[in-house]
Write a protein that holds these residues in place. Structure first.
Motif, short mmCIF file in Angstrom:
data_model
loop_
_atom_site.label_atom_id
_atom_site.label_comp_id
_atom_site.label_asym_id
_atom_site.label_seq_id
_atom_site.Cartn_x
_atom_site.Cartn_y
_atom_site.Cartn_z
N TRP A 3 0.75 -1.22 0.05
CA TRP A 3 0.03 0.12 0.00
C TRP A 3 0.88 1.21 -0.10
N GLY A 4 0.42 2.27 -0.46
CA GLY A 4 0.83 3.68 -0.36
C GLY A 4 -0.19 4.75 -0.11
N ALA A 5 0.19 5.98 -0.40
CA ALA A 5 -0.68 7.05 -0.54
C ALA A 5 -0.46 7.99 -1.70
N ASP A 6 -1.64 8.71 -2.08
CA ASP A 6 -1.88 9.61 -3.12
C ASP A 6 -1.37 10.80 -2.42
N ALA A 47 -2.90 0.73 4.51
CA ALA A 47 -2.83 1.95 3.98
C ALA A 47 -2.63 3.20 4.97
N ARG A 48 -3.07 2.62 6.46
CA ARG A 48 -3.21 3.84 7.30
C ARG A 48 -1.79 4.66 7.47
N PRO A 49 -0.68 3.64 7.79
CA PRO A 49 0.45 4.70 8.07
C PRO A 49 0.84 5.58 6.87
N PHE A 50 0.55 5.03 5.44
CA PHE A 50 1.09 5.99 4.70
C PHE A 50 0.39 6.99 4.27
N GLU A 51 -0.96 6.97 4.63
CA GLU A 51 -1.96 7.93 4.40
C GLU A 51 -1.89 8.94 5.55
N LEU A 52 -1.48 8.49 6.67
CA LEU A 52 -1.08 9.51 7.68
C LEU A 52 0.02 10.21 7.54
N GLY A 53 1.09 9.49 7.28
CA GLY A 53 2.22 10.24 6.82
C GLY A 53 2.21 11.14 5.83
N ALA A 54 1.10 10.86 4.48
CA ALA A 54 1.28 11.92 3.76
C ALA A 54 0.50 13.15 4.22
N LEU A 55 -0.34 12.73 5.16
CA LEU A 55 -1.10 14.11 5.81
C LEU A 55 -0.28 14.76 6.71
N HIS A 95 6.94 6.34 -0.84
CA HIS A 95 5.71 5.68 -0.74
C HIS A 95 4.45 6.14 -1.45
N THR A 96 4.62 6.92 -2.49
CA THR A 96 3.63 7.21 -3.14
C THR A 96 3.15 6.15 -3.91
N TYR A 97 2.00 6.22 -4.58
CA TYR A 97 1.60 5.05 -5.46
C TYR A 97 2.21 5.54 -6.92
N ALA A 98 2.75 6.55 -7.30
CA ALA A 98 3.93 6.52 -8.28
C ALA A 98 5.17 5.62 -8.12
#
Length: 318
Positions: free
Chosen positions: A143-146, A243-251, A311-314
């Protein structure tokens, strides 16, 4: 992962009322409905797409119930000569030994994994099990984050801790250590939950209910500390992402997690993410972060920088 490890997980889950019994009447009925109604409709839809669009290089199935579509991958490959891959982003919780997903279907029972050219997995520790079940090839894609979706948001921080999720299965002990017991002990702080299914939460914990996707980042921004309470099925299986750690990281928010095998693959504990093992450690970390806004910002900024760098989806696509 050794079969004995899976058995230990199952026994631990059973001790907390998390059952992994075989398929019941409802499961068998659903598979029969899939056989006579759902699969024919999906098959017709796929044929129509190939006829109307054409030019496909591959087919990728994303978390649809495997045993509802048994035979479709074989038919697509034989008729259109393209590879068919399956992506399961819920491993290892979706495996038969864990009863499948409590909120979904037992979709490995009666499925033929060998009809797919390969599987994408979110879990290094689940690769061997997928091969045991018949998968020809398994590739790990985490998983990652956008970052265009998950951006830092500035809000007044009126919540002291916040966790969003669904259900207590496989994380009763972690919820108690990180949220329920701290809320009982520190009654002048706001411990908030989003989502549903937290039946053992004490009255000191505020339950906000479902948080709409469009508002998720804003609610996270309201919290001084965002919590990651990972189910033991994930936390104890080496290199299993959610997904959660990557999403929180992106935030760019300060995040605290229970122990998680392989978390150092993605974030540096102690600098980018905080790890706590029990209530005493949780309260010590919470108090330090509550007392220092600058520290919270530094931790959140470090975690976001790591997401943007790796860790982005790219990054996942490459």
């Amino acid at each position: 992962t050794a079969p004995g490890h899976v058995a230990q997980q199952f026994q631990r889950a059973s001790a907390h009322g998390e059952k992994s019994s075989g398929p019941g009447i409802g499961d068998r009925l659903m598979r029969r409905v899939a056989e006579v109604w759902i699969r024919p409709k999906w098959t017709a839809c796929v044929h129509a797409l190939f006829g109307q669009e054409g030019g496909f290089d591959a087919v990728l199935m994303l978390n649809v119930p495997l045993n509802h579509l048994t035979g479709l991958a074989t038919e697509v490959r034989a008729r259109y000569h393209v590879p068919v891959w399956y992506y399961d982003g819920d491993l290892p919780s979706s495996l038969p030994e864990f009863g499948g997903l409590a909120s979904s279907f037992r979709f490995y029972e009666g499925a033929d994994l060998s009809e797919y050219d390969g599987f994408f997995s979110n879990s290094h520790g689940s690769v061997a099990r997928l091969r045991e079940l018949g998968a020809k090839q398994v590739e790990v894609v985490h998983w990652g984050a956008d970052p265009d979706v998950y951006r830092p948001v500035v809000r007044a921080q009126d919540l002291d801790t916040f966790f969003h999720g669904y259900g207590e299965a496989y994380r009763v002990e972690a919820l108690d250590a990180m949220i329920y017991e701290p809320a009982r002990r520190v009654t002048d702080r706001r411990f908030a939950l989003g989502g549903a299914g937290f039946d053992h939460a004490p009255r000191e914990v505020e339950q906000l209910g479902d948080v709409a996707f469009a508002h998720y980042g804003q609610v996270c921004a309201r919290a001084k500390i965002n919590l990651i309470v990972t189910r033991s099925t994930h936390a104890d299986m080496e290199g299993t992402s959610s997904a959660r750690p990557f999403e929180l990281g992106a935030l760019g928010v300060a995040a605290v997690s229970n122990p998680w095998k392989g978390i150092e693959r993605w974030f540096e504990p102690g600098r980018e993410i905080q790890i706590v093992r029990d209530t005493a450690e949780a309260l010590a970390v919470y108090r330090a972060l509550w007392a220092h806004e600058r520290l919270r910002k530094e931790v959140g900024a470090a975690m976001r920088a790591r997401v943007l760098a790796e860790h982005t989806y790219a990054h996942r696509a490459r």
